[in-house]
Each structure stands twice: as C-alpha cells, then as structure tokens.
Design a protein around this motif. Structure first.
Motif, PDB file in Angstrom:
ATOM      1  N   GLY A   1       0.729  -1.314   0.016  1.00 32.88           N
ATOM      2  CA  GLY A   1       0.114   0.104  -0.013  1.00 32.88           C
ATOM      3  C   GLY A   1       0.813   1.369   0.189  1.00 32.88           C
ATOM      4  O   GLY A   1       0.509   2.099  -0.552  1.00 32.88           O
ATOM      5  N   ALA A   2       1.862   1.390   0.883  1.00 36.19           N
ATOM      6  CA  ALA A   2       2.818   2.451   0.755  1.00 36.19           C
ATOM      7  C   ALA A   2       3.611   2.483  -0.418  1.00 36.19           C
ATOM      8  O   ALA A   2       3.571   3.698  -1.186  1.00 36.19           O
ATOM      9  N   LEU A   3       4.070   1.565  -1.232  1.00 35.84           N
ATOM     10  CA  LEU A   3       4.662   1.818  -2.329  1.00 35.84           C
ATOM     11  C   LEU A   3       3.763   2.077  -3.636  1.00 35.84           C
ATOM     12  O   LEU A   3       4.091   2.839  -4.432  1.00 35.84           O
ATOM     13  N   ALA A   4       2.307   1.453  -3.277  1.00 36.89           N
ATOM     14  CA  ALA A   4       1.353   2.000  -4.404  1.00 36.89           C
ATOM     15  C   ALA A   4       1.063   3.524  -4.368  1.00 36.89           C
ATOM     16  O   ALA A   4       1.213   4.100  -5.350  1.00 36.89           O
ATOM     17  N   SER A   5       1.195   4.038  -3.161  1.00 38.25           N
ATOM     18  CA  SER A   5       0.933   5.437  -2.906  1.00 38.25           C
ATOM     19  C   SER A   5       1.961   6.274  -3.509  1.00 38.25           C
ATOM     20  O   SER A   5       1.819   7.278  -4.179  1.00 38.25           O
ATOM     21  N   ILE A   6       3.327   5.991  -3.341  1.00 39.90           N
ATOM     22  CA  ILE A   6       4.377   6.569  -3.805  1.00 39.90           C
ATOM     23  C   ILE A   6       4.179   6.557  -5.423  1.00 39.90           C
ATOM     24  O   ILE A   6       4.745   7.501  -6.125  1.00 39.90           O
ATOM     25  N   VAL A   7       3.822   5.350  -5.931  1.00 40.52           N
ATOM     26  CA  VAL A   7       3.888   5.213  -7.297  1.00 40.52           C
ATOM     27  C   VAL A   7       2.897   6.483  -7.810  1.00 40.52           C
ATOM     28  O   VAL A   7       3.038   7.007  -8.874  1.00 40.52           O
ATOM     29  N   ARG A   8       1.799   6.229  -7.269  1.00 38.33           N
ATOM     30  CA  ARG A   8       0.626   7.010  -7.778  1.00 38.33           C
ATOM     31  C   ARG A   8       0.988   8.626  -7.902  1.00 38.33           C
ATOM     32  O   ARG A   8       0.736   9.270  -8.678  1.00 38.33           O
ATOM     33  N   MET A   9       1.767   9.038  -6.756  1.00 39.88           N
ATOM     34  CA  MET A   9       2.008  10.317  -6.500  1.00 39.88           C
ATOM     35  C   MET A   9       3.277  10.761  -7.150  1.00 39.88           C
ATOM     36  O   MET A   9       3.345  11.887  -7.820  1.00 39.88           O
ATOM     37  N   GLY A  10       4.406   9.591  -7.202  1.00 42.47           N
ATOM     38  CA  GLY A  10       5.404  10.009  -8.101  1.00 42.47           C
ATOM     39  C   GLY A  10       4.938  10.309  -9.482  1.00 42.47           C
ATOM     40  O   GLY A  10       5.763  11.105 -10.244  1.00 42.47           O
ATOM     41  N   HIS A  11       4.159   9.267 -10.084  1.00 40.00           N
ATOM     42  CA  HIS A  11       3.754   9.620 -11.339  1.00 40.00           C
ATOM     43  C   HIS A  11       2.990  10.909 -11.623  1.00 40.00           C
ATOM     44  O   HIS A  11       2.877  11.615 -12.646  1.00 40.00           O
ATOM     45  N   LYS A  12       1.951  11.208 -10.716  1.00 39.14           N
ATOM     46  CA  LYS A  12       1.117  12.348 -10.931  1.00 39.14           C
ATOM     47  C   LYS A  12       1.895  13.801 -10.879  1.00 39.14           C
ATOM     48  O   LYS A  12       1.704  14.545 -11.804  1.00 39.14           O
ATOM     49  N   TYR A  13       2.919  13.800 -10.068  1.00 38.37           N
ATOM     50  CA  TYR A  13       3.547  14.928  -9.630  1.00 38.37           C
ATOM     51  C   TYR A  13       5.060  14.805 -10.212  1.00 38.37           C
ATOM     52  O   TYR A  13       5.908  15.615 -10.159  1.00 38.37           O
ATOM     53  N   GLN A  14       5.368  13.702 -11.181  1.00 35.93           N
ATOM     54  CA  GLN A  14       6.647  13.672 -11.849  1.00 35.93           C
ATOM     55  C   GLN A  14       7.842  13.453 -11.034  1.00 35.93           C
ATOM     56  O   GLN A  14       8.922  14.401 -11.291  1.00 35.93           O
ATOM     57  N   VAL A  15       7.609  13.132  -9.705  1.00 33.30           N
ATOM     58  CA  VAL A  15       8.851  12.997  -9.019  1.00 33.30           C
ATOM     59  C   VAL A  15       9.498  11.640  -9.352  1.00 33.30           C
ATOM     60  O   VAL A  15       9.323  10.373  -8.825  1.00 33.30           O
ATOM     61  N   ASP A  16      10.421  11.575 -10.456  1.00 34.27           N
ATOM     62  CA  ASP A  16      10.875  10.361 -11.047  1.00 34.27           C
ATOM     63  C   ASP A  16      11.573   9.495  -9.965  1.00 34.27           C
ATOM     64  O   ASP A  16      11.762   8.252 -10.299  1.00 34.27           O
ATOM     65  N   ALA A  17      12.283  10.154  -9.191  1.00 36.11           N
ATOM     66  CA  ALA A  17      13.401   9.350  -8.355  1.00 36.11           C
ATOM     67  C   ALA A  17      12.800   8.285  -7.328  1.00 36.11           C
ATOM     68  O   ALA A  17      13.027   7.068  -7.439  1.00 36.11           O
ATOM     69  N   ILE A  18      11.520   8.992  -6.917  1.00 38.68           N
ATOM     70  CA  ILE A  18      10.952   7.929  -6.026  1.00 38.68           C
ATOM     71  C   ILE A  18      10.005   7.155  -6.717  1.00 38.68           C
ATOM     72  O   ILE A  18       9.851   5.797  -6.464  1.00 38.68           O
ATOM     73  N   LEU A  19       9.449   7.473  -7.832  1.00 42.87           N
ATOM     74  CA  LEU A  19       8.636   6.647  -8.668  1.00 42.87           C
ATOM     75  C   LEU A  19       9.714   5.385  -9.202  1.00 42.87           C
ATOM     76  O   LEU A  19       9.052   4.129  -9.018  1.00 42.87           O
ATOM     77  N   ASP A  20      10.725   5.681  -9.462  1.00 43.74           N
ATOM     78  CA  ASP A  20      11.531   4.585 -10.132  1.00 43.74           C
ATOM     79  C   ASP A  20      11.862   3.497  -8.702  1.00 43.74           C
ATOM     80  O   ASP A  20      11.926   2.398  -9.046  1.00 43.74           O
ATOM     81  N   GLU A  21      12.152   4.022  -7.825  1.00 45.50           N
ATOM     82  CA  GLU A  21      12.478   3.128  -6.852  1.00 45.50           C
ATOM     83  C   GLU A  21      11.257   2.354  -6.126  1.00 45.50           C
ATOM     84  O   GLU A  21      11.360   1.165  -5.972  1.00 45.50           O
TER      85      GLU A  21
END
Length: 319
Positions: A105-125
C-alpha cells in the motif's frame, strides 16, 4: 514539528501529526488533513509542484487562502497518498533502505503520487521494488510465487490495485503477474472490488474484468493439460528405478488418481499450484528413484514456464 494555532486553523481541517513542520512555508490540504512543509523541498524534485506553487489559489472572495500565515493549496489526493509522498521526499533514504520490507500500500501510494507529480526518483525506486513481485520474468516470479520478498510485503487482495497501478504508469511488463494474481480472488471480490490501504475502493474496469475472467477459463483448461502431461515422460537415461515396468506402473497409477480427482483439483492458477510438486513427492515416497523425480520436476517447471509465456495472450496484453 508543532501544531498550528487553532485560531488560524480552517474549519474541520486537522494538521497531520507527522508532516507538519513549524518552519514550513506552504500548506497543502488533502481531504481534511493539512500538511505544512517547505515548498522548495518538493519544487526541486518536481516541475509539477513548481507550477502548482507558482499559481495562487484564490477563494470565492478573490483573496488567497492562508493558514498560520502560509498560502493554502487544496489537492484531490487522499491524505494517505500525500503523506507517503512527503515521507518519501523528506525521508527517502530511511524510507527505502529500512531492513523491513515495505507494505504494498505504501509503495502503491508513492507510485501514484510520483507519477502524478513527476517525482521520478521515488517513482523509479518504488517500481523497482514492486517489480520483484510483479515481474514478467518466470524465474524471478517462481522464486517467490507472487508472494512477499525481502523488499515488499503483498496480499492476495492487492492484485486489483496492482493492475490499475501498472496500467496508470504504462508498465505492461508488470501487468502479467498482477492479472495472474487476481486469479486468487473469488468472483465476488473481482466484481465488487477491494479497499486499498486508505479505504479507497479499487475495482477493475469492465474491460479488465472481462479479460481477467476470460483468462481464468483458459487457465483452468491449461491446468488440466499440465496435469495430463506431467506424468507422461520417458525415463531418464540414468534412471535407477527397480525396472521400467515398475516406473510405468507407478506413474500410470498416479495419473489415474489425478484424472479421477480433476473436478476437485482444477483451478485457474496452474503456474502457482503446488499440486504437481506434491504428486512427485508422493511418487518418490512410493519408490520412484531420485533421478526420475528430478526429471519430473524439470518437466513440471518446463510446462509452467511455457504457460507463463502464454499469459500475455490470455489477458489480451498483446492487443
């Protein structure tokens, strides 16, 4: 961190107990939770945030809304998701380098938010960690059979959210395992959906539900095929069974048992199933030599690997 002066708080809005920095210079409200942080911290990671912070959000009266002297920005994200975004940005090293596996659930949140706000570093990890479970590589998947790894803890119920998540970010290679894991869910859950960690209901689209149910029917048929072919192999050259007749009689008898039990053992998860392994274990206990047992295990793996390669077609991922 400190809580805001109640006299300047907005009605019904509560500060987040973790992500409220007293020296922060912007406040974001997600649902009814307020986050106070430093706009520069997110701006340096995200062009989307730089744009968001540069545009004032006026109220109906035309004035810019403030709280504790900070401009207020309202977002449509859940408080759960926004909290995980801030934690990943502020505490990235400790968030991702902990000794304990991270919850799906925590990783899914980071993916959703990293994708929406284009925070590539945390999205990729986050995607890298999810990829240790949701993978297109059979050997990687088979090592954990879609279960938790040293990097991530998953539940059966996460399958639906995983499908929606990987469609969102365009990771078709991760969809195969996510769709396959949806097969562990009963039809009611597939249709009605499953709540994710923040309570938001995750449901498959009509099209995705259709291709999931269609694939399940195909997988049941291939489960029968695997069970039918598993015990029909020639003896290896170094077989040490008492005789070829003994080996053939043993395998034929076990095959008859499998056929008679098909109505009870067939399921839509033939790659995941351990029934074949248990059958080989039983045969070895009844006198099948170790060499024949290993040959059957290799044959079983080859059948499952072949079926794994067919999954993209079953789930219409090649269209």
């Amino acid at each position: 961190m400190a809580t805001p002066d109640s006299s300047t708080a907005l009605d019904g809005v509560q500060p987040d107990p973790d992500m409220w920095f007293e020296d922060g210079n912007v406040i974001v409200i997600a649902q009814q939770t307020a986050f106070r942080f430093h706009r520069g911290a997110l701006s340096r990671h995200s062009e989307a945030f730089r744009g968001l912070f540069s545009v004032p959000q006026p109220t109906s009266s035309g004035s810019v809304q403030t709280m504790d002297g900070c401009p207020v920005i309202h977002v449509t994200d859940t408080a759960y998701d926004f909290r995980h975004l801030l934690r990943a940005v502020y505490d990235g090293a400790s968030v991702f380098s902990g000794v304990e596996p991270m919850e799906f659930g925590a990783l899914a949140s980071i993916v959703r938010m990293g994708h929406k706000y284009q925070v590539d570093a945390i999205l990729d990890e986050a995607l890298r960690r999810l990829n240790t479970v949701y993978t297109s590589d059979f050997a990687t998947w088979d090592e954990n059979e879609g279960g938790s790894t040293a990097l991530i803890t998953v539940r059966v119920a996460d399958g639906i959210e995983a499908v929606n998540l990987f469609l969102l970010v365009g990771r078709k290679d991760m969809l195969v395992a996510a769709f396959y894991m949806c097969g562990l869910l009963d039809v009611d859950h597939l249709i009605d959906g499953i709540p994710r960690a923040d309570g938001t209901l995750e449901r498959l689209s009509t099209y995705d539900l259709q291709r999931c149910l269609t694939a399940q029917m195909a997988l049941v048929k291939h489960d029968a095929r695997i069970l039918a072919e598993l015990l029909h192999t020639d003896a290896p050259a170094d077989c040490t069974c008492p005789s070829k007749d003994f080996r053939r009689t043993l395998l034929d008898a076990r095959h008859a048992d499998v056929v008679s039990a098909l109505h009870d053992i067939l399921d839509p998860l033939p790659i995941h199933s351990t029934y074949g392994v248990e059958t080989i274990d039983d045969l070895e206990a009844e006198g099948l030599c170790d060499t024949c047992g290993e040959a059957l295990r290799a044959h079983h793996t080859a059948l499952r690997r072949d079926l794994w390669g067919r999954l993209p077609a079953f789930f219409r991922l090649l269209e």
